[in-house]
Design an enzyme around this catalytic site. Structure first.
Site, PDB file in Angstrom:
ATOM      1  N   ASP A   5      -3.475 -18.196   2.035  1.00 44.09           N
ATOM      2  CA  ASP A   5      -4.630 -18.863   1.414  1.00 44.09           C
ATOM      3  C   ASP A   5      -5.227 -19.887   2.372  1.00 44.09           C
ATOM      4  O   ASP A   5      -6.454 -20.016   2.495  1.00 44.09           O
ATOM      5  CB  ASP A   5      -4.267 -19.481   0.052  1.00 44.09           C
ATOM      6  CG  ASP A   5      -2.858 -20.068   0.009  1.00 44.09           C
ATOM      7  OD1 ASP A   5      -2.126 -19.936   1.011  1.00 44.09           O
ATOM      8  OD2 ASP A   5      -2.490 -20.650  -1.017  1.00 44.09           O
ATOM      9  N   LYS A  21       2.993 -15.400   2.653  1.00 42.65           N
ATOM     10  CA  LYS A  21       2.900 -16.162   1.398  1.00 42.65           C
ATOM     11  C   LYS A  21       4.331 -16.516   1.012  1.00 42.65           C
ATOM     12  O   LYS A  21       4.843 -16.154  -0.058  1.00 42.65           O
ATOM     13  CB  LYS A  21       2.185 -15.293   0.344  1.00 42.65           C
ATOM     14  CG  LYS A  21       1.853 -16.002  -0.949  1.00 42.65           C
ATOM     15  CD  LYS A  21       0.756 -17.026  -0.799  1.00 42.65           C
ATOM     16  CE  LYS A  21       0.517 -17.734  -2.123  1.00 42.65           C
ATOM     17  NZ  LYS A  21      -0.294 -18.959  -1.974  1.00 42.65           N
ATOM     18  N   ASP A  42     -11.232  -8.281   7.500  1.00 42.56           N
ATOM     19  CA  ASP A  42     -12.617  -8.141   7.029  1.00 42.56           C
ATOM     20  C   ASP A  42     -13.332  -9.490   7.050  1.00 42.56           C
ATOM     21  O   ASP A  42     -14.512  -9.579   7.400  1.00 42.56           O
ATOM     22  CB  ASP A  42     -12.650  -7.562   5.611  1.00 42.56           C
ATOM     23  CG  ASP A  42     -12.742  -6.046   5.626  1.00 42.56           C
ATOM     24  OD1 ASP A  42     -12.516  -5.451   6.710  1.00 42.56           O
ATOM     25  OD2 ASP A  42     -13.037  -5.447   4.575  1.00 42.56           O
ATOM     26  N   ASP A  54      -5.516  -6.531   5.907  1.00 42.58           N
ATOM     27  CA  ASP A  54      -6.693  -5.812   5.438  1.00 42.58           C
ATOM     28  C   ASP A  54      -7.783  -6.814   5.052  1.00 42.58           C
ATOM     29  O   ASP A  54      -8.943  -6.715   5.468  1.00 42.58           O
ATOM     30  CB  ASP A  54      -6.265  -4.969   4.219  1.00 42.58           C
ATOM     31  CG  ASP A  54      -7.323  -3.990   3.782  1.00 42.58           C
ATOM     32  OD1 ASP A  54      -8.339  -3.868   4.480  1.00 42.58           O
ATOM     33  OD2 ASP A  54      -7.127  -3.338   2.734  1.00 42.58           O
ATOM     34  N   TYR A  91       0.825  -1.215   0.000  1.00 40.74           N
ATOM     35  CA  TYR A  91       0.000   0.000   0.000  1.00 40.74           C
ATOM     36  C   TYR A  91       0.862   1.270   0.000  1.00 40.74           C
ATOM     37  O   TYR A  91       0.377   2.355  -0.269  1.00 40.74           O
ATOM     38  CB  TYR A  91      -0.947   0.030   1.205  1.00 40.74           C
ATOM     39  CG  TYR A  91      -2.044  -1.014   1.163  1.00 40.74           C
ATOM     40  CD1 TYR A  91      -2.186  -1.876   0.088  1.00 40.74           C
ATOM     41  CD2 TYR A  91      -2.943  -1.143   2.212  1.00 40.74           C
ATOM     42  CE1 TYR A  91      -3.175  -2.845   0.060  1.00 40.74           C
ATOM     43  CE2 TYR A  91      -3.949  -2.098   2.185  1.00 40.74           C
ATOM     44  CZ  TYR A  91      -4.049  -2.946   1.109  1.00 40.74           C
ATOM     45  OH  TYR A  91      -5.038  -3.899   1.090  1.00 40.74           O
TER      46      TYR A  91
END
Ligand code: NAD
Length: 358
Positions: free
Chosen positions: A223, A191, A251, A247, A142
């Site tokens: 994942d 990851k 959620d 992020d 980001y």
């Protein structure tokens, strides 16, 4: 004690829910003998309307001069067509950066009274769950280099993920320290089978884990983590992860608790000053209609007492009041779930929580 709190109400329901949290804090102050001095500052769309900027300098200065910051939410359709750097949401990145807030704490707790509101099956929800997601907030993709260039298939856009050992270490340390105050389990999510930044992330976390032998540590690929959260959420205590993975996963975790209107968050840095806010947005669809659930913001205020001011008993009393109100059957529309009954509004919910503080 006396504390100064900067209020960034923002847009939409931000105004209503911050007012609710102020009422709760004021009552807590009366009960425990503290004085909370509140000063409002502009942020987001309302700041654009009044000053032309989503994050005026006066707001940043005011926050820096306060003991802590309580934020409602920013944004709304009215400002959706503004250019990227003038959008209300830009103020969020700006204020986090200005205050040096690199640790984001997002608890995803399923209150037993709200089991029926979770989209997960009862046998999966079990006795409920209480997860603390620790998300890195000021690094990663980001904030990395971005732009457009000519690529193999013509014009392309790119974003870059970069993490330093220092950034990984400080967020990891925050996660291990928090785990020590909970059930002492950390899951680091990356990851590492694909990304170089994740491999550095994992090596750094392993080195840190050796300094916390009393905390149980494990790695998990992102994942797999996305699947495990809906398959068996109870297995998690503290999750630590990068900005983008955090992020998305936070959620997902918020969804399985049943309502976005219940979830608080804290953003912290190296000082005791933090910024506390609900995870939801400005909900323009219900703004100004007394329909917002104020609990996420009230619980954010409780986090402020705990993490910035060290007032654990006071924070506990707010959380217990919320628990009692939910157990009594009171519900705003978003958490009505399978309950029969008439939903109450933001004002009535606030009054009930304030009364339950007695
Ligand atoms: P949202 O979180 O505002 O709303 C999503 C849905 O959840 C809506 O149906 C809304 O009514 C409901 N909801 C949210 N909070 C609620 C509450 N406290 N009580 C009851 N219902 C609640 O997300 P969105 O609709 O995608 O975004 C609306 C605006 O908010 C956009 O401009 C977006 O950019 C902004 N936003 C701001 C923040 C922030 O300030 N931190 C975060 C997310 C979105």
């Amino acid at each position: 004690m006396e504390y100064s709190i900067a209020l960034l109400k923002g847009d939409g329901i931000g105004v209503e829910i911050v007012d609710s949290a102020v009422e709760v804090l004021t009552r807590v102050g009366e009960i425990y003998g503290h004085i909370f001095n509140f000063t409002p500052y502009l942020i987001g769309g309302t700041a654009i309307d009044e000053t032309g900027e989503p994050l005026p300098k006066e707001t940043v200065d005011g926050c820096l001069a306060s003991d802590s910051v309580l934020l409602g939410a920013v944004g709304g359709p009215r400002w959706d067509d503004m250019p990227g750097d003038k959008r209300p949401e830009k103020a969020l990145l700006g204020i986090r950066y200005a205050l040096g807030l690199y640790t984001n704490l997002r608890p995803a707790k399923l209150f037993p009274a709200l089991k029926g509101a979770s989209p997960l099956r009862e046998d999966i929800v079990g006795a409920g769950f209480d997860i603390m997601i620790v998300r890195e907030l000021t690094g990663g993709i980001y904030f990395g280099d971005r732009g457009y260039r000519e690529g193999k298939f013509g014009r392309e856009a790119f974003d870059t993920e970069a993490y330093s050992i220092t950034e990984i270490e400080r967020i990891g340390k925050a996660a291990f320290d928090i785990a020590r105050k909970r059930s002492k389990r950390v899951t680091s999510i990356d990851k590492a089978n694909v990304l170089e930044t994740s491999r550095l992330w994992r090596r750094t976390m392993h080195a840190l884990a050796e300094r916390y032998p009393d905390v149980e540590y494990r790695d998990m690929l992102v994942d797999n983590a996305a699947m495990q959260l809906v398959r068996d959420p109870e297995q998690f205590d503290v999750i630590v992860t990068s900005n983008m993975f955090g992020d998305i996963l936070s959620d997902e975790a918020s969804q399985i608790t049943g309502s976005i209107g219940m979830l608080a968050s804290a953003s912290l840095g190296d000082t005791t000053r933090g910024m506390y806010e609900p995870i939801h947005g400005s909900a323009p669809d219900i703004a100004g209609q007394d329909k917002a659930n104020p609990i996420a913001t009230i619980l954010s205020a409780a986090m402020m007492l705990r993490y910035s001011f060290g007032l654990s008993a006071e924070a506990d009393s707010i959380e217990a009041a919320v628990d009692n109100v939910l157990n009594s059957g009171a519900r705003t529309a978003d958490i009505l779930g399978t309950c029969d009954g008439v939903p109450i509004g933001c004002r009535a919910m606030t009054e009930k929580v304030v009364a339950a503080l007695e």
